[in-house]
Design a protein around this motif. Structure first.
Motif, PDB file in Angstrom:
ATOM      1  N   ARG A   1      53.075  78.899  32.500  1.00  0.00           N
ATOM      2  CA  ARG A   1      53.361  78.865  31.061  1.00  0.00           C
ATOM      3  C   ARG A   1      54.626  79.664  30.792  1.00  0.00           C
ATOM      4  N   ALA A   2      55.544  79.055  30.074  1.00  0.00           N
ATOM      5  CA  ALA A   2      56.799  79.719  29.720  1.00  0.00           C
ATOM      6  C   ALA A   2      56.727  80.214  28.283  1.00  0.00           C
ATOM      7  N   ASP A   3      57.473  81.281  27.995  1.00  0.00           N
ATOM      8  CA  ASP A   3      57.533  81.828  26.641  1.00  0.00           C
ATOM      9  C   ASP A   3      58.630  81.172  25.813  1.00  0.00           C
ATOM     10  N   SER A   4      59.613  80.582  26.476  1.00  0.00           N
ATOM     11  CA  SER A   4      60.690  79.855  25.799  1.00  0.00           C
ATOM     12  C   SER A   4      61.103  78.692  26.687  1.00  0.00           C
ATOM     13  N   VAL A   5      61.181  77.500  26.115  1.00  0.00           N
ATOM     14  CA  VAL A   5      61.535  76.302  26.889  1.00  0.00           C
ATOM     15  C   VAL A   5      62.658  75.559  26.172  1.00  0.00           C
ATOM     16  N   TYR A   6      63.714  75.269  26.911  1.00  0.00           N
ATOM     17  CA  TYR A   6      64.836  74.498  26.381  1.00  0.00           C
ATOM     18  C   TYR A   6      65.201  73.467  27.451  1.00  0.00           C
ATOM     19  N   GLY A   7      64.660  72.258  27.302  1.00  0.00           N
ATOM     20  CA  GLY A   7      64.794  71.224  28.320  1.00  0.00           C
ATOM     21  C   GLY A   7      66.092  70.446  28.239  1.00  0.00           C
ATOM     22  N   TYR A   8      66.280  69.575  29.231  1.00  0.00           N
ATOM     23  CA  TYR A   8      67.499  68.766  29.306  1.00  0.00           C
ATOM     24  C   TYR A   8      67.644  67.866  28.079  1.00  0.00           C
ATOM     25  N   SER A   9      66.530  67.273  27.639  1.00  0.00           N
ATOM     26  CA  SER A   9      66.623  66.375  26.483  1.00  0.00           C
ATOM     27  C   SER A   9      67.037  67.148  25.229  1.00  0.00           C
ATOM     28  N   ASP A  10      66.536  68.382  25.073  1.00  0.00           N
ATOM     29  CA  ASP A  10      66.954  69.218  23.939  1.00  0.00           C
ATOM     30  C   ASP A  10      68.449  69.516  24.019  1.00  0.00           C
ATOM     31  N   ALA A  11      68.896  69.913  25.221  1.00  0.00           N
ATOM     32  CA  ALA A  11      70.302  70.278  25.394  1.00  0.00           C
ATOM     33  C   ALA A  11      71.217  69.067  25.224  1.00  0.00           C
ATOM     34  N   LEU A  12      70.748  67.897  25.646  1.00  0.00           N
ATOM     35  CA  LEU A  12      71.544  66.674  25.479  1.00  0.00           C
ATOM     36  C   LEU A  12      71.696  66.349  23.997  1.00  0.00           C
ATOM     37  N   ARG A  13      70.622  66.509  23.254  1.00  0.00           N
ATOM     38  CA  ARG A  13      70.677  66.253  21.804  1.00  0.00           C
ATOM     39  C   ARG A  13      71.644  67.200  21.116  1.00  0.00           C
ATOM     40  N   ASP A  14      71.697  68.451  21.580  1.00  0.00           N
ATOM     41  CA  ASP A  14      72.562  69.456  20.963  1.00  0.00           C
ATOM     42  C   ASP A  14      73.993  69.414  21.488  1.00  0.00           C
TER      43      ASP A  14
ATOM     44  N   LEU B   1      62.406  89.959  21.109  1.00  0.00           N
ATOM     45  CA  LEU B   1      62.442  91.251  20.421  1.00  0.00           C
ATOM     46  C   LEU B   1      61.219  91.444  19.524  1.00  0.00           C
ATOM     47  N   ARG B   2      60.678  90.348  19.015  1.00  0.00           N
ATOM     48  CA  ARG B   2      59.481  90.448  18.170  1.00  0.00           C
ATOM     49  C   ARG B   2      58.266  90.844  18.993  1.00  0.00           C
ATOM     50  N   ARG B   3      58.120  90.242  20.176  1.00  0.00           N
ATOM     51  CA  ARG B   3      56.920  90.471  20.977  1.00  0.00           C
ATOM     52  C   ARG B   3      56.998  91.764  21.782  1.00  0.00           C
ATOM     53  N   ARG B   4      58.170  92.024  22.363  1.00  0.00           N
ATOM     54  CA  ARG B   4      58.388  93.226  23.167  1.00  0.00           C
ATOM     55  C   ARG B   4      57.328  93.384  24.252  1.00  0.00           C
ATOM     56  N   ASP B   5      56.942  92.271  24.891  1.00  0.00           N
ATOM     57  CA  ASP B   5      56.002  92.313  26.007  1.00  0.00           C
ATOM     58  C   ASP B   5      56.742  92.699  27.289  1.00  0.00           C
ATOM     59  N   PRO B   6      56.044  93.229  28.273  1.00  0.00           N
ATOM     60  CA  PRO B   6      56.706  93.581  29.537  1.00  0.00           C
ATOM     61  C   PRO B   6      57.288  92.368  30.254  1.00  0.00           C
ATOM     62  N   ASP B   7      56.609  91.212  30.142  1.00  0.00           N
ATOM     63  CA  ASP B   7      57.043  90.011  30.867  1.00  0.00           C
ATOM     64  C   ASP B   7      57.413  88.900  29.896  1.00  0.00           C
TER      65      ASP B   7
ATOM     66  N   LEU C   1      65.757  84.960  21.695  1.00  0.00           N
ATOM     67  CA  LEU C   1      66.021  86.395  21.549  1.00  0.00           C
ATOM     68  C   LEU C   1      65.134  87.000  20.460  1.00  0.00           C
ATOM     69  N   VAL C   2      65.032  86.313  19.335  1.00  0.00           N
ATOM     70  CA  VAL C   2      64.181  86.794  18.247  1.00  0.00           C
ATOM     71  C   VAL C   2      62.734  86.896  18.722  1.00  0.00           C
TER      72      VAL C   2
ATOM     73  N   PRO D   1      79.663  87.079  22.792  1.00  0.00           N
ATOM     74  CA  PRO D   1      79.953  85.740  22.253  1.00  0.00           C
ATOM     75  C   PRO D   1      78.790  85.252  21.401  1.00  0.00           C
ATOM     76  N   PRO D   2      79.051  84.360  20.439  1.00  0.00           N
ATOM     77  CA  PRO D   2      77.971  83.830  19.597  1.00  0.00           C
ATOM     78  C   PRO D   2      76.918  83.132  20.456  1.00  0.00           C
ATOM     79  N   LEU D   3      75.669  83.246  20.052  1.00  0.00           N
ATOM     80  CA  LEU D   3      74.583  82.627  20.799  1.00  0.00           C
ATOM     81  C   LEU D   3      74.329  81.207  20.299  1.00  0.00           C
ATOM     82  N   ARG D   4      73.873  80.351  21.196  1.00  0.00           N
ATOM     83  CA  ARG D   4      73.437  79.027  20.801  1.00  0.00           C
ATOM     84  C   ARG D   4      72.088  79.131  20.100  1.00  0.00           C
ATOM     85  N   ALA D   5      71.694  78.052  19.447  1.00  0.00           N
ATOM     86  CA  ALA D   5      70.465  78.087  18.643  1.00  0.00           C
ATOM     87  C   ALA D   5      69.253  78.455  19.491  1.00  0.00           C
ATOM     88  N   TRP D   6      69.119  77.862  20.684  1.00  0.00           N
ATOM     89  CA  TRP D   6      67.946  78.163  21.498  1.00  0.00           C
ATOM     90  C   TRP D   6      67.966  79.617  21.965  1.00  0.00           C
TER      91      TRP D   6
END
Length: 576
Positions: free
Chosen positions: A189-202, A26-32, A22-23, A12-17
């Motif tokens: 520390r997170a590598d990607s953060v998508y909070g409630y306020s972001d999701a509410l706006r979207d 795939l760019r970093r390709r770190d173990p964690d 994902l990009v 299925p199509p991915l949401r913006a976050w």
């Protein structure tokens, strides 16, 4: 023959976050990689897309998903199968290896903690991606955390997912990166953060309205003394705990009145476009859950589904409720996290659990949006600590190690002692008795702001809030709540003017001075009006204005603030 590889083009199509994360992955390709996303944002879809990418390009040969509960194992396996990834949800530690028909397995943290060597052997045998769902659970016990580290240290890739990236203790979360801040404390520390306020706006999640109910409570202590208190009034923690317990008593009047109001709200949502909207009551224990189910049948005339975590078939009952048109479910902890029932839109928080982690997980059951304009409503006791958590719905937290405990935080151990029902206890414990409790709508909390004045249950004033349209945007919710509050205040002024205009043989006595509770309500209304005025001038959201006032003046959210703190914020907002 090995299981066929998934087809990326069928996903299925991915949401913006999700695309952005994902990009980055795939760019970093770190173990964690640690991804934090609010409940309902689509963490499962994101993780499965990464799994598919790594399987197809040959980075990994197998996938292991670790989930908190048995029910979530089934949920993960079904979601994976829909995109061509076959996961064995029936895997047991005694099996040692999965069948070649599967790309991997789904296990629980408890499974890993009991036999980490089994999972380490599986991880060493094939290049493995490990998806650690709700990774904060790996810190629930020493054995779980140590087991996860031992089992999955050899993994080629580890993907950590969570919607609540914090804990109430100092147990470090395995494979999560901690960085030392300027205060010397370690923070996750997170590598990607998508909070409630972001999701509410979207428009990914629903706006949540918290309807807080107070009321008069009376109980007899274990020493035989009768006490009375108004739920939500400033008092000591032990009195708060006992008043809270009294309100939640199934034999009192508070719960039937709140359940009646919640069912009325559910009816409004169903008639306004969410025809299959469902309600969930979260109870403290199994006995109380069964009693609440009986109350729901008395109030609504319909039976409620009851889900108890240690019952055989609990997962099947959750799945059945999710696919049905049944109005109500009552559960203890079975649906506190990760369980996907998108039609849940009304909640009753009737549990003694009050940690930020549990509260966030519970509210996460109601936020998943299916169409534009859907809203959620959660009914809860007017307890200062819960009101603070509701006001900070959009706050983003990290896991902090070594932080001193908050002196003004609510004592969960104290509440647990007040709530417990120990059959082997002595006579003093058995002599605690909830005598009576009445409910009234105290306030509505939305976007960090508090709206409304006290309204007795069953009155037209309460119905004005219960009857808010079911399909609204976040801006429309705030606008309508402000309008409802203004109408309430205007009606009060009209009633006061009518009384003043009536002929009297003598001069009317001066109005009695307001008590502390009345002053707080009046100041809260004044502050909300000033914040609303600034919102209309600047376009800033109400919640951001309230947050700025808290930053400038200090103190808790307005629902918990003292008279002095409210007065300071009123003076400050007038100078902005």
């Amino acid at each position: 023959m090995p299981a066929p590889l998934p087809a990326i083009e069928t996903f299925p199509p991915l949401r913006a976050w999700q695309r952005k994360a994902l990009v980055e992955y795939l760019r970093r390709r770190d173990p964690d990689f640690t991804a934090v996303a609010t409940p309902g944002a689509g963490k499962t879809t994101f993780a499965l897309r990464i799994a598919a990418e790594l399987l197809v390009d040959g980075t990994v040969d197998a996938v292991t998903v670790v989930a908190p509960t048995e029910h979530l194992k089934t949920q993960w396996a079904l979601a994976a199968a829909r995109v061509g990834i076959q996961l064995d949800s029936a895997f047991r530690n005694a099996d040692l290896h999965s069948s070649a028909d599967f790309h991997g397995a789904v296990v629980t943290y408890a499974q890993v903690g009991m036999a980490p060597h089994v999972h380490k052997r599986r991880t060493l045998t094939r290049r493995t991606l490990v998806i650690l769902d709700e990774i904060h659970h790996a810190g629930d016990s020493r054995s779980w955390g140590d087991g996860v580290k031992a089992a999955f240290e050899p993994a080629v890739r580890r993907l950590m997912l969570t919607g609540t990236p914090f804990r109430s203790d100092d147990n470090p979360i395995p494979f999560v990166t901690y960085e030392r801040g300027g205060d010397g404390l370690l923070r996750s520390r997170a590598d990607s953060v998508y909070g409630y306020s972001d999701a509410l706006r979207d428009g990914v999640v629903r706006p949540v309205l918290f309807l807080a109910y107070s009321g008069e409570t009376r109980w007899r202590t274990n020493a035989g003394e009768e006490l009375a208190a108004r739920l939500g009034e400033p008092m000591t923690q032990d009195l708060v705990a006992q008043a809270w317990r009294t309100a939640l008593d199934p034999a009192g009047d508070w719960m039937p009145q709140v359940l009646r109001a919640a069912d009325a709200r559910l009816t409004v949502l169903r008639t306004a476009g969410m025809s299959d909207a469902g309600g969930l009551v979260i109870a403290s224990d199994q006995q109380t859950a069964r009693s609440y189910a009986k109350l729901i049948e008395q109030v609504t005339g319909e039976k409620a589904a009851v889900v108890l975590s240690d019952d055989v078939g609990a997962s099947a009952r959750i799945a059945s409720f999710a696919a049905s048109n049944q109005r109500w479910m009552v559960a203890v902890r079975m649906v506190s996290e990760g369980v996907d029932i998108p039609r849940l839109a009304v909640g009753v928080y009737a549990t003694s659990a009050s940690t930020p982690l549990y509260f966030a997980q519970a509210i996460g059951r109601f936020v998943r949006a299916r169409r534009t304009g859907e809203t959620a409503s959660v009914f809860l006791p007017s307890v200062p600590h819960l009101l603070g958590l509701a006001s900070e719905m959009e706050a983003e937290r990290d896991h902090v190690l070594g932080k001193p405990k908050e002196a003004d935080g609510f004592d969960d151990d104290l509440l647990e002692r007040a709530q417990r029902d120990d059959q082997a206890s002595g006579e003093l414990e058995k002599r605690f008795a909830a005598l009576s409790a009445t409910a009234e709508l105290d306030q509505v909390i939305f976007d960090g702001a508090s709206f409304g004045t006290a309204a007795q249950a069953g009155t037209p004033e309460e119905e004005e809030y219960l009857g808010l349209p079911g399909l609204l945007s976040a801006d429309q919710v705030a606008l309508l709540l402000s309008k409802r509050q203004a109408e309430q205040l205007a009606a009060q002024r009209r009633r006061s003017a009518t009384r003043t205009a009536e002929p009297a043989v003598a001069a009317p006595p001066a109005p009695p001075p307001m008590n502390a509770a009345q002053r707080r309500v009046a100041l809260r209304r004044q502050l909300n009006a000033l914040v609303a005025a600034r919102h209309h001038r600047t376009g800033q959201p109400h919640g951001k204005i309230h947050a700025e006032l808290r930053r400038l003046c200090g103190g808790p959210p307005s629902a918990q603030a003292t008279i002095e703190q409210l007065e300071e914020r009123i003076a400050t907002v007038q100078t902005l």
